[in-house]
Design a protein around this motif. Structure first.
Motif, PDB file in Angstrom:
ATOM      1  N   THR A 113      -5.160   5.075   6.351  1.00 45.84           N
ATOM      2  CA  THR A 113      -5.741   3.881   5.714  1.00 45.84           C
ATOM      3  C   THR A 113      -6.753   3.976   5.406  1.00 45.84           C
ATOM      4  OG1 THR A 113      -4.791   1.596   4.767  1.00 45.84           O
ATOM      5  CG2 THR A 113      -4.933   2.376   7.594  1.00 45.84           C
ATOM      6  N   SER A 114      -8.105   3.581   4.467  1.00 48.79           N
ATOM      7  CA  SER A 114      -8.781   2.750   3.855  1.00 48.79           C
ATOM      8  C   SER A 114      -8.939   1.633   4.727  1.00 48.79           C
ATOM      9  CB  SER A 114      -9.383   2.904   2.717  1.00 48.79           C
ATOM     10  OG  SER A 114      -8.379   1.299   1.881  1.00 48.79           O
ATOM     11  N   GLN A 115      -8.447   0.927   5.356  1.00 44.58           N
ATOM     12  CA  GLN A 115      -8.191  -0.538   5.338  1.00 44.58           C
ATOM     13  C   GLN A 115      -7.622  -0.564   6.755  1.00 44.58           C
ATOM     14  OE1 GLN A 115      -8.409  -3.606   3.431  1.00 44.58           O
ATOM     15  NE2 GLN A 115      -6.369  -3.533   2.893  1.00 44.58           N
ATOM     16  N   GLY A 116      -7.897  -1.214   8.168  1.00 46.16           N
ATOM     17  CA  GLY A 116      -7.400  -1.281   9.118  1.00 46.16           C
ATOM     18  C   GLY A 116      -6.467  -2.954   9.614  1.00 46.16           C
TER      19      GLY A 116
ATOM     20  N   TYR B 250      -1.083   3.707  12.647  1.00 41.48           N
ATOM     21  CA  TYR B 250      -1.552   4.143  11.725  1.00 41.48           C
ATOM     22  C   TYR B 250      -2.626   4.573  12.184  1.00 41.48           C
ATOM     23  CZ  TYR B 250      -4.550  -0.686  12.010  1.00 41.48           C
ATOM     24  OH  TYR B 250      -4.681  -1.608  12.579  1.00 41.48           O
TER      25      TYR B 250
ATOM     26  N   SER C  64      -7.174   3.694  10.602  1.00 44.35           N
ATOM     27  CA  SER C  64      -8.142   3.781   8.979  1.00 44.35           C
ATOM     28  C   SER C  64      -9.142   4.739   9.416  1.00 44.35           C
ATOM     29  CB  SER C  64      -9.069   2.832  10.089  1.00 44.35           C
ATOM     30  OG  SER C  64      -9.916   2.595  10.913  1.00 44.35           O
ATOM     31  N   LYS C  65      -9.626   5.874   7.991  1.00 46.41           N
ATOM     32  CA  LYS C  65     -10.586   6.173   7.612  1.00 46.41           C
ATOM     33  C   LYS C  65     -11.428   6.678   8.506  1.00 46.41           C
ATOM     34  CE  LYS C  65      -7.762   7.413   3.845  1.00 46.41           C
ATOM     35  NZ  LYS C  65      -8.069   8.213   1.705  1.00 46.41           N
TER      36      LYS C  65
END
Length: 226
Positions: free
Chosen positions: A85-88, A104, A106-107
Motif C-alpha cells: 500500500t502507498s500508505q500504512g 502489509y 508500505s511502498k
C-alpha cells in the motif's frame, strides 16, 4: 542452498514489482517469481501452483486489492498474502486483516531489502503456525469422533464436571444410558448427574468426589442408576 520460494506479484506498477524482486534477492532469498498486472491476470495465475506468498497491490486498475483478496479466500486459496500500500496506518492494517491478509508493507519501505524480507518471513511464519493449528484441530476432531463412535458401540458414556464453573458436560451416550431424550445441549445444570442415582449411591458418589477434590486422587465407584 536455501529453499526455493514461489512468489506471485500482483501489481500494475512494473517499478514496484521490480523493487520487490530485487529486495528479496538482496536479502538472500531464492525465489521463483510470477507477475500479474491486473485482476484478470491474477485469476489466471493464482491457481497454477501452491504459492508460498502473494504480494498484492492495495489498488488495482478496475478493482480493489482487498476485494480480490476476499475472493481468493472464498475460493479456498489460503496462501500468505502481503498487501502493498502507498500508505500504512492502523486502519489499513485492520482492513487487511479483516480481508484475510497476513500482513502489509508500505511502498516507501520496498527499497529496504530488510523490510521486505522481514515481512515475508513473518507472513510465512504466521501461515505455518495457522496450518499447524488447523492440523491439530482436525486431528482432535477426528479423535473425538472415533471416541464417540467407540462409546456408542460399547454403550459407554463419559461425564465431566467443571469444578470451577460448576457445570456438567455429558457425552451423547450418557443421555442414552439415562433415557434422557434431549441431547442437543451437552452442558447440563449442576448436579444433573446425581439426579439419576439412587439416594444411597448419590451419598457414596459425593463422598468419593469430595475426597478426590481434597486429595487430588482418582477414584472408582460402582453406582446404581434409576
Amino acid at each position: 542452498m536455501k529453499e526455493m520460494r514461489h512468489i506471485l506479484l500482483i501489481d500494475d506498477d512494473a517499478v514496484d514489482r521490480g523493487t520487490i524482486r530485487r529486495a528479496l534477492v538482496r536479502d538472500g532469498w531464492t525465489v521463483d517469481f510470477e507477475e500479474a498486472e491486473g485482476i484478470r491476470q491474477a485469476w489466471e495465475k493464482i491457481g497454477i501452483r501452491n504459492w508460498d506468498c502473494v504480494f498484492l497491490d492495495y489498488r488495482l486498475p478496475g478493482g480493489d486489492g482487498l476485494e480480490l483478496l476476499k475472493l481468493f479466500r472464498e475460493k479456498g486459496f489460503h496462501m500468505p498474502v502481503v498487501v502493498v500500500t502507498s500508505q500504512g496506518d492502523e486502519k489499513v492494517a485492520v482492513d487487511v486483516m479483516r480481508a484475510g491478509g497476513s500482513d502489509y508493507i508500505s511502498k516507501d519501505l520496498l527499497l529496504s531489502s530488510d523490510a521486505v524480507g522481514t515481512v515475508l518471513r513473518n507472513a510465512l511464519r504466521m501461515h505455518e503456525t495457522e496450518e499447524e493449528r488447523k492440523k491439530t484441530a482436525k486431528a482432535l476432531a477426528e479423535s473425538e469422533a472415533r471416541l464417540a463412535e467407540a462409546q456408542r458401540i460399547a454403550n459407554i458414556g463419559s461425564w465431566e464436571w467443571d469444578a470451577v464453573n460448576a457445570q456438567e458436560y455429558w457425552t451423547e451416550q450418557v443421555f442414552h444410558i439415562f433415557g434422557h431424550k434431549d441431547a442437543a445441549n451437552r452442558f447440563m445444570p449442576p448436579q444433573s448427574f446425581g439426579k439419576y442415582l439412587f439416594p444411597a449411591c448419590l451419598e457414596l458418589f459425593m463422598s468419593a468426589f469430595d475426597r478426590c477434590l481434597i486429595d487430588k486422587q482418582s477414584f472408582k465407584v460402582d453406582l446404581r442408576i434409576v
